[in-house]
Structure formats: C-alpha cells, structure tokens
Design an enzyme around this catalytic site. Structure first.
Site, PDB file in Angstrom:
ATOM      1  N   LYS A 158       9.209  -0.614   2.484  1.00 21.68           N
ATOM      2  CA  LYS A 158       8.436   0.178   3.455  1.00 21.68           C
ATOM      3  C   LYS A 158       9.269   0.647   4.637  1.00 21.68           C
ATOM      4  O   LYS A 158       9.193   1.812   5.038  1.00 21.68           O
ATOM      5  CB  LYS A 158       7.237  -0.634   3.944  1.00 21.68           C
ATOM      6  CG  LYS A 158       6.432   0.079   5.000  1.00 21.68           C
ATOM      7  CD  LYS A 158       5.058  -0.505   5.217  1.00 21.68           C
ATOM      8  CE  LYS A 158       5.084  -1.791   5.991  1.00 21.68           C
ATOM      9  NZ  LYS A 158       3.718  -2.251   6.331  1.00 21.68           N
ATOM     10  N   ARG A 210       0.808  -1.223   0.000  1.00 18.03           N
ATOM     11  CA  ARG A 210       0.000   0.000   0.000  1.00 18.03           C
ATOM     12  C   ARG A 210       0.842   1.274   0.000  1.00 18.03           C
ATOM     13  O   ARG A 210       0.303   2.371  -0.129  1.00 18.03           O
ATOM     14  CB  ARG A 210      -0.950  -0.005   1.203  1.00 18.03           C
ATOM     15  CG  ARG A 210      -2.164  -0.880   0.951  1.00 18.03           C
ATOM     16  CD  ARG A 210      -3.200  -0.673   2.030  1.00 18.03           C
ATOM     17  NE  ARG A 210      -2.941  -1.509   3.188  1.00 18.03           N
ATOM     18  CZ  ARG A 210      -3.404  -1.256   4.415  1.00 18.03           C
ATOM     19  NH1 ARG A 210      -4.125  -0.161   4.619  1.00 18.03           N
ATOM     20  NH2 ARG A 210      -3.140  -2.064   5.412  1.00 18.03           N
TER      21      ARG A 210
END
Ligand code: UD1
Ligand code: CA
Length: 457
Positions: free
Chosen positions: A20, A13
């Site tokens: 990330k 996402r």
C-alpha cells in the site's frame, strides 16, 4: 529526535500486489511523501520504518531513492502498539519520538514542527481533528475540565462515546523513555484483541503527564489511505491544493480542476496554463509562458514568453525565451531549443541543439544534431542518426536551408548558408553557400494506363 513510521499493514482493500505505502500519490509513493516531509523538518534523524507485508519491495524503494532509514520488522500485525514495540530497541531514550504512518502521506512539516514544540519538556502531544463524521476513528475522551483521559477505539466505544467528534489522527509525539515504559505495559484486552498504541494516552493521563493537542491546518494532512477510492480522492484534494497555490502566486489556470502536478513545479507569475496539462519531475516555467491544452512537461525548463501549443510532449529539455513549440511537438531528453526558434507539428527533437531563430515546422525527426542559427528545416526532414549499432551526429551550420523530405545520413555536416534541394539523401558533407542535391533525373515517357477488363456474358 526519533521518528517511527508504521507501514506493516497489508492494505488488503487496495487489492494489489504492490504494498500500500508504495502506491503513488501525485506521482510519488505515499511513503516517499512522508520521508520527504521528514527531510524538510531538517533534523538529523534516521527514521525507523516498521515493515511487515511487502518488505522487499519497500526496501528496494528505499535503496533506489537512497533514503537513510532503519527497519524494524513486524512479522505478524498485532496492532499499532505492537508495531511500535518492534521499533523500541532502535530508539534513543533521551529524545522525543514522533510517530507517523506510511499511509498518511500528506502530513505537512509545519504541523509536525508545531506538534514537536508541544511535546517539549516531556509533554505528550497528539494531533487530533474534529470531524463531521467520526465513524471508524478512535475518539478522544476528555473529563469535565476538558483534560484528556484516554482514547477509545470505535469498536470498543459505547453509544455515548461514539457521539464524540474529536478523533485521534494517530500522529503523536512524546518522550521516548515514557513511550518505552508505556508500550511495554499494553495488553490486548479489547474488542479486536490487539495491542493498541492509543492505550498509552490513558497511561500518560494516569501518570499526570501533560497531554496537549493540536489540529492540522488542512484536513488532508491526516487523511489515511485504505482503498484506491480513498487514494483517488486524496489525489484530487492535493491537486486542488497545489492549483490554489499557483493561482495565489499569479498563475492563470483555465480550469484549476484540470491540472496535474507530479513533482517539483516552479512556475513564475503571468504564466497561463490551459486544461489537461501534466507536470512531472522538476519543471521550471518562466514568466509570460503560455501552455496550451493537454501538454505533458517533464524535467524541463521553459524560458520567458515561450508558447507551448496544444498536445506537446516535452521531457528532459531546455527551451529558451520566445520560442514556439507545437502543437503536437515532441522534445525528448537532451534537447536545447534557443530563443525565437520554432518547433512545429509532428516534429520530434532528441538530444539536439536548435539555434536562435531556427525553424523545423512540420513532420521531422531531428536527433543527435547541432543546428545553428536561422536554419530552416523543411517538412519531412529526417536525421538518420542510427546505423543499427551506433548513433552519429549531424551538424547544420548557421543560415542553412534544408529542403523538404531530406535525409541527412549522419555523421554529416551542412555548411554555413548551404541549401539542400528537396528530396536529397545527403551522405557526404554539403559545402557552405552551395546548393547540394541528390535526386534521380526527372523524365517523362508516353504511357497508357491499364484498363479494367470488361467481362462478357
Ligand atoms: C488507528 C488508531 C485510531 C485512529 C486511526 C487513524 C489505534 C489502535 N487506532 O486506527 O485511534 O483514529 O488509526 O487513522 O492505533 N499498523 C502496523 N502494524 C499493525 C497494525 C497497524 O504497522 O499491527 C499500521 C498500519 O499499516 C497503518 C497504521 O498502522 O498504517 C494504522 O493501522 P490501522 O489498522 O489502519 O488503524 P485504525 O484501526 O485505522
Ligand atoms: Ca487506518
């Protein structure tokens, strides 16, 4: 002690090529926050990182910052229990293991110390939190005596279990020999077909291992980041926390919501900071300093009662007490400004020493220069420090006066008390106490300005 940091997830996402855990919060990759917090704990421990996606970028970061970690690889992400399984061979069985997450960056050392104390003597310690909205989290299941029986994941929970507001933060500490035993028993028989780390809580309960819980002091400590929106929100929460610490310490912030601290910021009391300032790296501000709006200060030290005026940019510099910098000044690395000196608007100083009480107030470039005391550098003065290949130094001795629009072609020295006439291009040393000037002689001639042609039809 052993520490395992889970960081194999892709972070889909984030929509990013960067793994990330390398996305920065307060100027530092999230994983860096976790590793630095571990350092604060002070144990001689080499944390074990579980990596999957983006391994090489994470390894580069680890090498660059010289963190000592061991790495376990999880090529396929089959759940948090499966991730810990990869780390097991690297854990020493006689000690406690603490499990942390690369995308939960703001866990505080004090909280971990308390959790580790709870895990003493073979107990199982879990950091839990009571949330207004527990959606998405694993729920803590307790029996009628409020003893923990297990954790149920959102996707496996029935509607009654979904009402439970006490959630699993994922951060746990327990005896490593137990952890190894339980992890090897995990089965992926659940809604997601994953090996859940959380299932070990049920196993611990069945074996009668005491399970103890603790809440973090601050909610932000256990916030995980899955999207850029969550990262941006956590950044604001963290900045608000840092701003509140400054206010408590006796720093005036004109608007605590408009300051950004990205690094190690040491600020004495009775400092006033106007809106929009950014502090990066290691910055030290002494008492009585005022900082105007929209300044950027990086890796620098500012002395007592100095004024930094609006829109100044200061990096790798030391400014002593009672100086005045800006507005619109730029101090680049290697700059040392002595007390009572003034650096004014659109003046750039690089790798230079500016002596006590000296002034460069307007539109100048002072690079690779040693400027004495009480020197006046006129508007538009340029040190020509670069010949296209090498850099050369300029020396300006005490009490010199440099007229406006002077170019000092380095290497060159202006003697003590010398005056340089405006517009001079100085290519040879200027002797002390004399006026030195290089300027074409002024002349006036008769002159008719051209007229515009008037077209006739
Ligand atoms: C997990 C917990 C849940 C808890 C929540 C807190 C489990 C089964 N559930 O859920 O109880 O409330 O965290 O945020 O543990 N990871 C790996 N390898 C994997 C899977 C995950 O390294 O195979 C890492 C991820 O990178 C991430 C962390 O583990 O950092 C958590 O994984 P995630 O999938 O986000 O777990 P949740 O479903 O949120
Ligand atoms: Ca998560």
């Amino acid at each position: 002690m052993n520490i395992v940091i889970l960081a194999a997830g892709q972070g889909k996402r984030m929509n990013s090529a960067l793994p990330k855990v390398l996305h920065p919060l307060a100027g530092k990759p999230m994983l860096g926050h976790v590793l630095d917090t571990i350092k604060i704990l002070g144990y001689e421990v080499c944390p074990c990182l579980v990596l999957g996606h983006g391994q090489s970028a994470v390894r580069d970061f680890i090498d660059q910052r010289q963190y000592s970690v061991s790495i376990a690889r999880q090529e396929e992400q089959k759940g948090t229990g499966h991730a810990v399984l990869q780390a097991l061979p690297l854990l020493s069985s006689s000690e406690t293991t603490l499990i942390l997450y690369g995308d939960v960056p703001l866990i505080q050392a004090q909280t971990l110390e308390s959790l580790l104390r709870l895990a003493q003597n073979g107990a199982f310690a879990i950091l839990t939190q009571v949330r207004q909205d527990p959606t998405g989290y694993g729920r803590i299941i307790r029996n009628l005596n409020a003893e923990i029986e297990g954790i149920i994941e959102e996707k496996d929970a029935n509607s009654e279990q979904k009402q439970i507001r006490e959630i699993n933060t994922g951060i746990i500490a327990c005896a490593t020999k137990d952890l190894k035993n339980w992890i090897q028993q995990l089965q992926p028989n659940n809604a997601q077909g994953e090996y859940y780390l959380t299932d070990i809580v049920g196993l611990a309960a069945k074996e009668g291992v005491p399970i103890r819980t603790l809440h973090p002091e601050f909610a932000f400590e256990v916030e995980g980041v899955n999207s850029r929106s969550q990262l941006a929100q956590l950044e604001r929460v963290w900045q608000e926390h840092l701003a509140n610490q400054l206010l408590t310490q006796g720093v005036t912030l004109i608007d605590p919501a408009r300051i950004d601290i990205r690094g190690h910021f040491q600020c004495a009391n009775d400092v006033t900071i106007d809106v929009g300032c950014i502090f990066e790296g290691t910055v030290e501000i002494a008492t009585g300093v005022t900082i105007g709006p929209y300044c950027v200060i990086k890796d620098s030290k500012i002395g007592v009662q100095t004024q930094i005026k609006a829109f100044s940019h200061i990096e790798g510099s030391v400014v002593k007490e009672m100086a005045i910098i800006g507005p619109y000044a730029r101090l680049r690395p290697g700059t040392h400004i002595d007390s009572h000196a003034h650096i004014g608007n659109f003046v750039e100083v690089k790798n230079s020493h500016i002596g006590l009480g000296s002034k460069a107030n307007h539109l100048s470039y002072v690079g690779d220069a040693d400027v004495g005391q009480r020197v006046n550098i006129g508007a538009g003065t340029i040190t020509c420090n670069y010949d296209g290949v090498n850099k050369h130094r300029t020396t300006i001795e005490d009490d010199a006066f440099i007229g406006s629009d002077t170019q000092l072609v380095a290497p060159v020295t202006v003697g003590k008390g010398a005056t340089i006439g405006a517009g001079t291009t100085l290519t040879k040393n200027a002797p002390a106490e004399k006026l030195t000037i290089s300027r074409a002689k002024q002349l006036s001639v008769d002159w008719q300005r051209p007229q515009k042609n008037k077209s006739k039809d």
